[in-house]
Design a protein around this motif. Structure first.
Motif: not given
Length: 191
Positions: A21-24, A79-87, A127-131
């Motif tokens: 699942a995608s999203g939070v 459907e507006t929340g998102e956790v992002k990780n960038e290097l 932040v809880m992801e849908y997973t």
């Protein structure tokens, strides 16, 4: 180069038919000021007993708060929340930046007050992801801060009225998965 002698060697298995699942979650988002935290646990590091790829990004101990302190909850628009990780950084010196980007519906006084009061407050977010995974943004040593905020009234009946917020950290490490207990202030007003 001695830091590379204890690297874990593990297979990374993927199951193509697995539903991921995608999203939070709209309701399972928690925030706290770092000044309210008594003890902040960390993931294992290379060379520590029990270290593995999974343990490199897992916090199993509880975040401990000072007396009468804890997390408060935020409700984000569906459907507006998102956790992002960038290097970022150069080869051989990469570091992670973690972001939680979300939208809070309604420019009410509580939501606007949250931005006004917390715009410069060092924070930790869960932040809880849908997973079902709970991701940690910020630490006591390298807190998360509001990065960008854009509030709008909208122009017409099809537009949103609310606040787009990005909160980010510069911990240098991928946002870990939290498996501890969550201390929530029951009498805190939900944002």
């Amino acid at each position: 180069m001695s830091e590379f002698k204890d690297l874990p060697i593990e297979n990374l298995r993927q199951y193509v038919n697995e539903d991921i699942a995608s999203g939070v979650s709209e309701t399972q988002v928690y925030a706290a000021s770092v000044y309210d935290i008594e003890k902040f646990p960390k993931p294992l590091r290379i060379g520590e007993d029990g270290f593995s790829l999974e343990k490199a990004v897992e916090i199993t101990d509880d975040i401990i708060f000072k007396a009468d302190k804890g997390f408060f909850q935020l409700t984000v628009q569906t459907e507006t929340g998102e956790v992002k990780n960038e290097l970022g950084g150069n080869k051989g010196n990469k570091k992670a930046k973690n972001m939680f980007d979300f939208y809070v519906a309604n420019n009410n006084k509580g939501n606007l007050g949250f931005v006004e009061i917390y715009k410069n407050v060092p924070m930790v977010l869960l932040v809880m992801e849908y997973t079902g995974r709970i991701r940690v943004i910020g630490t006591v040593e390298s807190p998360a801060y509001m990065d960008t905020v854009a509030a709008t009234s909208g122009k017409g009946p099809d537009d949103d009225n609310g606040i787009q917020i990005t909160i980010s950290d510069s911990t240098g490490r991928i946002a870990p998965v939290y498996n501890g207990n969550i201390t929530v202030l029951n009498d805190a007003a939900r944002i």
